[in-house]
Design a protein around this motif. Structure first.
Motif, short mmCIF file in Angstrom:
data_model
loop_
_atom_site.label_atom_id
_atom_site.label_comp_id
_atom_site.label_asym_id
_atom_site.label_seq_id
_atom_site.Cartn_x
_atom_site.Cartn_y
_atom_site.Cartn_z
N SER A 1 -5.00 -20.43 1.54
CA SER A 1 -3.79 -21.06 2.07
C SER A 1 -3.48 -22.29 1.24
O SER A 1 -4.37 -23.08 0.93
CB SER A 1 -3.99 -21.48 3.52
N ASN A 2 -2.22 -22.46 0.90
CA ASN A 2 -1.80 -23.67 0.21
C ASN A 2 -1.77 -24.82 1.21
O ASN A 2 -1.47 -24.61 2.39
CB ASN A 2 -0.42 -23.48 -0.41
N PRO A 3 -2.05 -26.04 0.78
CA PRO A 3 -2.06 -27.19 1.69
C PRO A 3 -0.75 -27.40 2.42
O PRO A 3 -0.72 -27.98 3.49
CB PRO A 3 -2.36 -28.37 0.77
N SER A 4 0.35 -26.89 1.88
CA SER A 4 1.66 -27.09 2.52
C SER A 4 1.89 -26.14 3.68
O SER A 4 2.95 -26.17 4.31
CB SER A 4 2.78 -26.92 1.49
N THR B 1 0.86 -1.18 0.00
CA THR B 1 0.00 0.00 0.00
C THR B 1 0.90 1.23 0.00
O THR B 1 2.12 1.12 0.10
CB THR B 1 -0.92 0.06 1.24
N TYR B 2 0.29 2.40 -0.09
CA TYR B 2 1.08 3.63 -0.07
C TYR B 2 1.75 3.90 1.26
O TYR B 2 2.89 4.33 1.32
CB TYR B 2 0.19 4.84 -0.41
N PHE B 3 1.06 3.68 2.37
CA PHE B 3 1.55 4.17 3.65
C PHE B 3 1.89 3.10 4.67
O PHE B 3 2.15 3.41 5.82
CB PHE B 3 0.51 5.13 4.24
N GLU B 4 1.88 1.83 4.30
CA GLU B 4 2.22 0.75 5.22
C GLU B 4 3.38 -0.06 4.66
O GLU B 4 3.64 -0.05 3.45
CB GLU B 4 1.01 -0.19 5.42
N GLU B 5 4.05 -0.79 5.55
CA GLU B 5 5.10 -1.69 5.11
C GLU B 5 4.47 -2.83 4.31
O GLU B 5 3.33 -3.22 4.58
CB GLU B 5 5.83 -2.27 6.33
N PRO B 6 5.20 -3.39 3.34
CA PRO B 6 4.67 -4.54 2.61
C PRO B 6 4.37 -5.70 3.55
O PRO B 6 5.03 -5.88 4.57
CB PRO B 6 5.79 -4.91 1.65
N MET B 7 3.35 -6.48 3.21
CA MET B 7 2.96 -7.65 4.00
C MET B 7 3.13 -8.88 3.11
O MET B 7 2.61 -8.91 2.00
CB MET B 7 1.51 -7.53 4.44
N THR B 8 3.86 -9.88 3.62
CA THR B 8 4.02 -11.13 2.88
C THR B 8 3.11 -12.18 3.50
O THR B 8 3.16 -12.42 4.71
CB THR B 8 5.47 -11.62 2.91
N ILE B 9 2.27 -12.79 2.69
CA ILE B 9 1.38 -13.86 3.12
C ILE B 9 2.02 -15.16 2.67
O ILE B 9 2.01 -15.50 1.49
CB ILE B 9 -0.03 -13.71 2.51
N ASP B 10 2.64 -15.89 3.62
CA ASP B 10 3.35 -17.12 3.30
C ASP B 10 2.40 -18.22 2.84
O ASP B 10 1.26 -18.32 3.33
CB ASP B 10 4.11 -17.63 4.53
N ASN B 11 2.88 -19.05 1.92
CA ASN B 11 2.15 -20.23 1.46
C ASN B 11 0.71 -19.91 1.05
O ASN B 11 -0.22 -20.62 1.43
CB ASN B 11 2.16 -21.33 2.52
N ALA B 12 0.54 -18.84 0.29
CA ALA B 12 -0.80 -18.44 -0.16
C ALA B 12 -0.82 -18.37 -1.68
O ALA B 12 0.21 -18.21 -2.33
CB ALA B 12 -1.18 -17.09 0.43
N SER B 13 -2.01 -18.51 -2.22
CA SER B 13 -2.20 -18.36 -3.65
C SER B 13 -3.48 -17.55 -3.88
O SER B 13 -4.33 -17.45 -3.00
CB SER B 13 -2.30 -19.73 -4.33
N ILE B 14 -3.58 -16.99 -5.06
CA ILE B 14 -4.76 -16.21 -5.41
C ILE B 14 -5.89 -17.17 -5.79
O ILE B 14 -5.72 -18.00 -6.68
CB ILE B 14 -4.48 -15.23 -6.56
#
Length: 72
Positions: free
Chosen positions: A62-65, A35-48
């Motif tokens: 969430s990915n099954p793994s 986003t413009y004003f927040e730190e990036p967020m990483t969502i582990d083991n996720a897919s769209i």
């Protein structure tokens, strides 16, 4: 300008992770949200799962793994 909200779907329930994202990147580790004003967020083991451009939302799954690494 198009800004989307991101939700995580788990066990049939949806949880909002971040609103008004300006960037989304799929990496080997998961999905990175920016986003413009927040730190990036990483969502582990996720897919769209889906993107609704008219409704302005991205649904992640969430990915099954996913082994509860302590991160989202």
């Amino acid at each position: 300008m198009c800004q989307l909200n991101v939700v995580m779907e788990r066990e049939g329930k949806q949880e909002t992770l971040m609103e008004a994202i300006t960037g989304l990147e799929v990496t080997e580790q998961g999905v990175v949200l920016r986003t413009y004003f927040e730190e990036p967020m990483t969502i582990d083991n996720a897919s769209i799962k889906s993107i609704d451009f008219i409704g302005g939302s991205v649904v992640l799954a969430s990915n099954p793994s996913d082994k509860s690494s302590g991160k989202i």
